[in-house]
Design an enzyme around this catalytic site. Structure first.
Site, PDB file in Angstrom:
ATOM      1  N   CYS A 123       0.822  -1.202   0.000  1.00  0.00           N
ATOM      2  CA  CYS A 123       0.000   0.000   0.000  1.00  0.00           C
ATOM      3  C   CYS A 123       0.864   1.262   0.000  1.00  0.00           C
ATOM      4  CB  CYS A 123      -0.904  -0.005   1.226  1.00  0.00           C
ATOM      5  SG  CYS A 123       0.028   0.017   2.774  1.00  0.00           S
TER       6      CYS A 123
ATOM      7  N   ALA B 129       3.245   1.515   2.838  1.00  0.00           N
ATOM      8  CA  ALA B 129       4.426   0.661   2.620  1.00  0.00           C
ATOM      9  C   ALA B 129       5.442   1.380   1.729  1.00  0.00           C
ATOM     10  CB  ALA B 129       4.023  -0.671   1.996  1.00  0.00           C
TER      11      ALA B 129
ATOM     12  N   ARG C 141      12.743  -4.836   5.553  1.00  0.00           N
ATOM     13  CA  ARG C 141      13.138  -4.491   4.186  1.00  0.00           C
ATOM     14  C   ARG C 141      14.632  -4.626   3.967  1.00  0.00           C
ATOM     15  NH1 ARG C 141      13.540   0.660   1.076  1.00  0.00           N
ATOM     16  NH2 ARG C 141      13.428   0.023  -1.098  1.00  0.00           N
TER      17      ARG C 141
ATOM     18  N   HIS D 116       5.340   6.268  -2.716  1.00  0.00           N
ATOM     19  CA  HIS D 116       6.605   6.867  -3.157  1.00  0.00           C
ATOM     20  C   HIS D 116       6.355   8.314  -3.566  1.00  0.00           C
ATOM     21  CE1 HIS D 116       7.375   2.547  -4.822  1.00  0.00           C
ATOM     22  NE2 HIS D 116       7.606   2.589  -3.527  1.00  0.00           N
TER      23      HIS D 116
END
Lengths: 482, 487
Positions: A67, A70, A101, A200
């Site tokens: 999402c 994230a 990550r 992003h």
């Protein structure tokens, strides 16, 4: 070595088109219509190969996507090591993205490095009912008190924040004044957009609005100052990349955002060139800096010696003869080492095939590294790409291979069953599905707890890992003799 | 020029500053500040409800977990299970987005249920919620009814559902809610007066250790007691690698789950993770309903076995008596390595009760017990357990605290070992405390989830891990002159 198979044998535009047709047959009518434009046989000369992307995930299909939160926390903000990143909302999102990550960082945890920690407002029912703004004010105060060396805080919204009418932007502004510390609000609720990608972008927007241009480097600007954009230091990637860039004589002034430091990032408007690795997550930043500050940018690829050499020469072209000469020296220096790696692994990997399904840049950028080892990619797809990613992918793939977008698990199963690849390179959610089926697998988001894979240092590890995945003797035990 | 001057220069944090603050965060003064925190949670030791709901769903045959909410939630739960079990963790979501916030999530649920059923052919779809539908107030009861009326799913396809808001409780409460939803859904209208399956329902609770579940089965089989392990994840989360992927490799049979209402007895081994389920069982099911502590160590295993023997009128077989004897033998042989050693523990309430009980049996001293979300009832029960042994004296029970608090505790009031899941590793490393991984999730060691730590066998395994860790440390760190052949 004598009997290397042709990995693309039997793969034609027609055969792949037939496979796509069979794949879509699994779907109910409405879902079939939605999924159909997201997969195609590759032919980059034919404009017919235009994958639809960046569209809503079809409900119920088992997508691998994450999402916006994230994308913001996990990808862009999380790796910045000298800030406290607050997962604002209930406990889960921050818990699941905590340390998963592999964006490595330097420094002392809890002192000048907070990337490996998890900060949350841990919303309770009363925060939903009465709003979470007062709690946010309070926790920002506490964070300043407990972490005096932190250069600032980011506030990363989870779903409820945007639904209950909280105003984190007002709180952030107020607290920034009160605390005398950077406080960046990021409205990256998970329900926004269709994937990580919007996260992003939202993060890029906040960097544009709150960060860029707010500091300057202590040293005088130099002709070889660059920023490295879109390398998140998975398993130490950015350290491997910086080594090479410094070896050719460049000064990496800022790292976006792997092992990143916020003030260095904030002064990026002073560099001479932005080098971008993960185009998907940060191309907007390069475009902003180009428009506003006239900084040119260049995409490059540090996976495998062929692409590294191409990229180094292209980087060299942006600078003077000194750098160009350095580039040739560095290429020559590493050539024997790279050849030795290829000599060791290629005999065991030549003619092997792989299916790639990941995010960001990897479905296209890693192709060259596999090819350096004699392998072929027969299908490649992205979780959250846009059309410009696919435009960059078609030319890297052979005609007739499969290109796809936001695959559901059942599609992948179908394709793996059809192509019978020697390797599937995808994520943790896919890993055990294919390993149970006896197919070698590498996690290509996290480098499967290995790495770095970038640059010269990375290729050696990449080659070793691909070899051990495919050639592990454990695969010989799958078939029981009884 | 003046504008340029206004832009501040990049400043580097100096080595001196780092040194000073590094020392400060280990201090008592810092611990006080840290414990005064009211709003900020740092390094929590708990996850959210839907994660637990998903684990409960994996416990049933052919069941597809279905997340009603944003798609990222499903990906987070799935990857958490993938990393812990190193197994597939199939689950779908209905991918709610902005328009869901405006119109509600019914259309997403419709489309999601239809597609998931057609593609993944589950025997049961277990629906649970993440934040978004809980905040906007979606009505699952109506939505699922409507989906069946529209024939998006066959009318007889089981679709239990649970509300599992992430802003309330933790993963164990989501487990409880989903488990109750599944059992009550499947057994609805199945109760027959006078009918008794003669079986024991054993409810393991939220347990990431599939070895524990296999150990329970082993004990019941040794005792020759007919049983149904309710929410049995031992095969779904530990399936063989045989060259063929099976998305539904095990789980409690749906018809066995449905018969819970006609059983002879039910035992839950996790009080705090099955509160509402046990309330329902007590009210709705025939047979006895008991809640026992997890059988960590000898005494709690004795308690479990004696209860089963009593309920079913069985003699305890020699094989289990021998197992017990071997555990006691192992514990006696190794008592010197644990006796008097101080332990810090964190985790879920039921695990903590069991682990503390085991440590007390060994003469070890539980010293900091931290449960990140717990009730007064838990504190009371834990305190009573500690008070039952001289080795429990001086132990601090911390509730509603996190692992940054734990770090302060380890730094200012150190122990010999920290026991808890992988997330404790930073606090352990920062304070040079050995860390034994127990709990959920364990994402940095292999196969611990396959090795039982309950029952007599589990007691030996746990003891072995703890004692050998201490012994490895002695061998790795002692001066040459103290390096010996024997330990």
């Amino acid at each position: 070595m004598s009997e290397v198979k042709n990995p693309l044998e039997g793969i034609t535009k027609e055969s792949t088109a037939k496979l796509i047709e069979e794949t879509l047959e699994m779907y109910p009518e409405k879902a079939k219509k939605k999924r159909a434009p997201h997969m195609s046989e590759n032919d980059h000369e034919d404009s017919g190969c235009a994958i639809r992307s960046n569209k809503k995930t079809v409900p119920g299909v088992m997508s691998a996507r994450g999402c916006a939160y994230a994308g913001a926390k996990g990808v862009v903000w999380g790796p910045i090591r000298d800030m406290v990143h607050v997962s604002h909302g209930p406990v889960g999102c921050g818990f699941y993205s905590w340390g998963t990550r592999r964006n490595l960082t330097s420094g002392t945890v809890g002192v000048d490095n907070f990337s490996g920690m998890m900060f949350t407002s841990d919303f309770q029912e009363k925060d939903i009912v009465y709003g979470g703004d007062p709690k946010l004010e309070k926790l920002l105060n506490e964070a300043k008190e407990l972490f005096p060396l932190a250069k600032g805080m980011s506030v990363l919204s989870e779903c409820p924040v945007g639904l209950i009418g909280d105003d984190i932007n007002a709180v952030a502004k107020k607290m920034e004044n009160e605390l005398g510390k950077l406080v960046v609000p990021c409205n990256c609720e998970g329900f926004r957009g269709v994937s990580q990608s919007l996260g992003h972008h939202i993060s890029n927007d906040t960097i544009r609005d709150h960060i860029i241009g707010t500091t300057e480097y202590a040293e005088e600007p130099g002709p070889y100052d660059i920023a490295l954009i879109g390398d998140y230091n998975i398993g130490g990637d950015i350290w491997a990349a910086v080594n090479v860039l410094e070896e050719i004589g460049l000064n990496v002034k800022a790292q976006w955002t792997g092992d990143g430091q916020i003030e260095h990032i904030a002064a990026t408007h002073q560099v001479k060139l932005n080098l971008i690795h993960c185009y998907r997550s940060m191309n907007y930043m390069c475009k902003v800096m180009e428009e506003k500050y006239g900084i040119p940018w260049l995409e490059f690829n540090f996976f495998g010696p062929t692409k590294i050499e191409e990229s180094l020469r292209a980087i060299g072209e942006c600078f003077d003869d000194k750098i160009k000469a350095n580039v040739e020296k560095v290429i020559a220096k590493y050539k024997p080492k790279m050849q030795a790696i290829i000599d060791e692994y290629k005999p065991r990997l030549e003619g092997k095939t792989a299916i790639v399904f990941v995010g960001g840049l990897r479905p296209r950028h890693t192709i060259g590294a596999y090819e350096d080892l004699g392998m072929k990619i027969i299908a490649s797809g992205y979780e959250f790409a846009h059309s410009d990613d696919y435009d960059r992918t078609y030319p890297e793939m052979d005609k007739g291979t499969l290109v796809f977008d936001d695959a559901s698990e059942i599609e992948l199963e179908k394709w793996v069953e059809h192509f019978k690849p020697d390797l599937v390179a995808s994520g943790i959610k896919e890993k055990y599905v294919f390993q149970k089926a006896g197919i070698p697998f590498r996690q290509m988001h996290s480098w499967d707890y290995s790495g770095p894979y970038h640059a010269y240092d990375g290729f050696e590890i990449f080659a070793r890992d691909i070899d051990m995945a495919i050639n592990s003797p454990t695969w010989g035990l799958v078939k029981s003799p009884f | 020029m003046s504008e340029e001057c206004a832009v501040k220069k990049v400043t580097e944090i100096t080595k001196e500053e780092v040194k000073k603050v590094s020392k400060w965060i280990d201090s008592k003064e810092y611990a006080e500040k840290n414990f005064a925190r009211e709003a900020l949670v740092i390094n929590p030791a708990h996850a959210c409800q839907p994660l637990g709901a998903q684990l409960a769903a994996y416990g049933f045959e052919g069941t597809l977990p279905f997340v009603h909410g944003s798609q990222g939630c499903a990906s987070y739960y799935r990857s958490t299970f993938n990393r812990h079990f190193r197994e597939p963790a199939p689950a779908v979501s209905d991918a709610m987005t902005e328009d869901g916030a405006v119109f509600g999530g019914q259309n997403n649920l419709f489309e999601g249920l239809e597609n998931a059923y057609a593609l993944y052919k589950p025997k049961m779809t277990a629906v649970f919620t993440s934040c978004m539908p809980e905040v906007i107030g979606d009505d699952l009861t109506a939505f699922i009814k409507n989906a069946k009326q529209k024939e998006l799913l066959p009318d007889n396809h089981p679709t239990p559902y649970a509300n599992t808001p992430s802003f309330n409780g933790t993963h164990i409460h989501g487990y409880d809610a989903m488990l109750k939803a599944i059992l009550s859904y499947l057994s609805e209208g199945k109760k027959v007066e006078g009918k008794c399956t003669g079986k024991l329902n054993l409810i393991p609770g939220f347990d990431g250790n599939v070895g524990n579940l296999r150990e329970y089965k082993h004990i019941l089989e040794e005792m020759d007691v007919p049983y149904v392990l309710q929410a049995d994840i031992s095969d779904t989360m530990d399936s063989p690698l045989d060259g063929k992927y099976n998305p539904y490799p095990g789980g409690t049979k749906l018809e066995d789950a449905a018969e819970i209402v006609n059983s002879k007895a039910t035992i839950s081994l996790q009080k705090y993770a099955t509160t509402t389920t046990m309330k329902w069982i007590t009210a709705e099911c025939s047979g006895s309903a008991d809640v026992l502590p997890m059988p960590f160590g000898v005494k709690k295993t004795d308690e479990f076995i004696m209860k089963v023997a009593e309920l079913f009128g069985k003699e305890i077989p020699q094989s289990l008596k021998d197992e017990r004897g071997r555990a006691v033998d192992a514990m006696t042989d190794a008592h010197q390595y644990l006796h008097g050693k101080k332990f810090a523990l964190f985790g879920d309430p039921d695990y903590l009760i069991g682990l503390v009980s085991f440590l007390l049996e060994m003469g070890a001293k539980p010293y900091h017990v931290l449960c990140s979300r717990a009730t007064k009832k838990f504190t009371k029960e834990m305190q009573a357990l500690l008070d039952s042994s001289p080795y429990g004296a001086g132990c601090n029970v911390w509730t509603n605290k996190d692992l940054w608090h734990m770090r302060s505790l380890l730094a200012t009031d150190p122990v010999d070992m920290l026991i808890g899941d992988t997330h404790g590793k930073f606090a352990a490393r920062d304070t040079s405390t050995p860390h034994l991984r127990v709990g959920f999730p364990i994402i940095d060691r292999v196969n611990l989830h396959r090795s039982p730590i309950v029952g007599y066998t589990g007691a030996i395994n746990l003891l072995t891990q703890i004692a050998n860790k201490f012994l490895d440390i002695v061998d790795d760190t002692c001066e040459d002159r103290f390096f010996e052949m024997m330990r």
